[in-house]
Design a protein around this motif. Structure first.
Motif, PDB file in Angstrom:
ATOM      1  N   SER A 110      62.517  41.190   5.893  1.00 42.77           N
ATOM      2  CA  SER A 110      62.100  42.561   5.594  1.00 42.77           C
ATOM      3  C   SER A 110      62.731  43.095   4.315  1.00 42.77           C
ATOM      4  O   SER A 110      63.908  42.846   4.036  1.00 42.77           O
ATOM      5  N   GLU A 132      58.177  39.115   9.442  1.00 40.49           N
ATOM      6  CA  GLU A 132      59.055  40.279   9.348  1.00 40.49           C
ATOM      7  C   GLU A 132      59.431  40.827  10.721  1.00 40.49           C
ATOM      8  O   GLU A 132      58.579  41.123  11.550  1.00 40.49           O
ATOM      9  N   SER A 175      56.006  38.653   5.318  1.00 40.47           N
ATOM     10  CA  SER A 175      57.435  38.620   5.028  1.00 40.47           C
ATOM     11  C   SER A 175      57.640  39.137   3.620  1.00 40.47           C
ATOM     12  O   SER A 175      56.835  38.862   2.719  1.00 40.47           O
TER      13      SER A 175
END
Length: 200
Positions: free
Chosen positions: A21, A54, A64
């Motif tokens: 993230s 993520e 991601s």
């Protein structure tokens, strides 16, 4: 992708841990997760961090901050998720094994997509202390390897009681590798002939 600070000969701590993230792109934890601590104590050599979907919230590993994870067998295909980076690295022989997290299939799905072994242990068997949670009452950490024997050896190190994890089970840890050599002739497998969901 990860900045590292040396802890001792061949040991690393305080490695950037992002959960794929942007929100955590510069996050450096003050201490290792329990599974990392146990692997280090057993002599594991850490090669780096792996990408993932993520916050472990998806089944493709395409979402991601660091870009999508590719399936090493066919770069145009998904490695599954959310532990896609772990599965891809193991399948590509970049490492002996990797840790996956599984709340709703995130070890098992990428293991199947990449043709490796992924084990979601019994809840409480492997500590989740230090892992970024998705759903604390459903989260599991487990080994991802190329063979079942390797998974058993890795689980041997990971399993065991941890007082820092409220869900941890205070039970003895069996010899998983020895159990694999036991006869299976007494085992019985059952399955329902009429699945309950047909009438749901």
């Amino acid at each position: 992708m990860a900045s590292r600070s040396l802890e001792g000969p061949g040991r690393y701590r305080c490695v950037r841990t992002t959960a794929g993230s942007e929100l955590f792109k510069d996050r450096i934890p003050a201490q290792d997760a329990e599974v990392v601590r146990r692997l280090k104590a057993a002599g594991a050599v850490f090669l780096g961090k792996l990408n993932m979907h993520e916050f472990a919230y998806g089944g493709s590993s395409a979402v991601s901050f660091f870009g999508p994870v590719r399936n090493p067998w066919n770069l145009g295909h998904s490695p599954g998720g959310s532990s896609g980076g772990s599965a891809a690295a193991v399948a590509a022989h970049l490492c002996f094994g990797a840790i996956g997290s599984d709340t709703g299939g995130s070890i098992r799905e990428p293991a199947a997509y990449c043709g490796i072994v992924g084990l979601k242990p019994t809840y409480g068997r492997v500590s989740t202390a230090g892992a970024i949670p998705l759903s604390w009452s459903l989260d599991h950490l487990g080994p991802m390897t190329r063979t079942t024997v390797d998974a058993a050896l890795m689980l041997q190190v990971l399993a065991g009681y941890d007082p820092r994890d409220n869900g941890s089970l205070d039970l003895s840890v069996p010899d998983y590798a020895a159990a694999m050599r036991s006869a299976t002739s007494s085992l019985r497998v059952g399955f329902p002939r009429d699945f309950f969901f047909r009438g749901a």
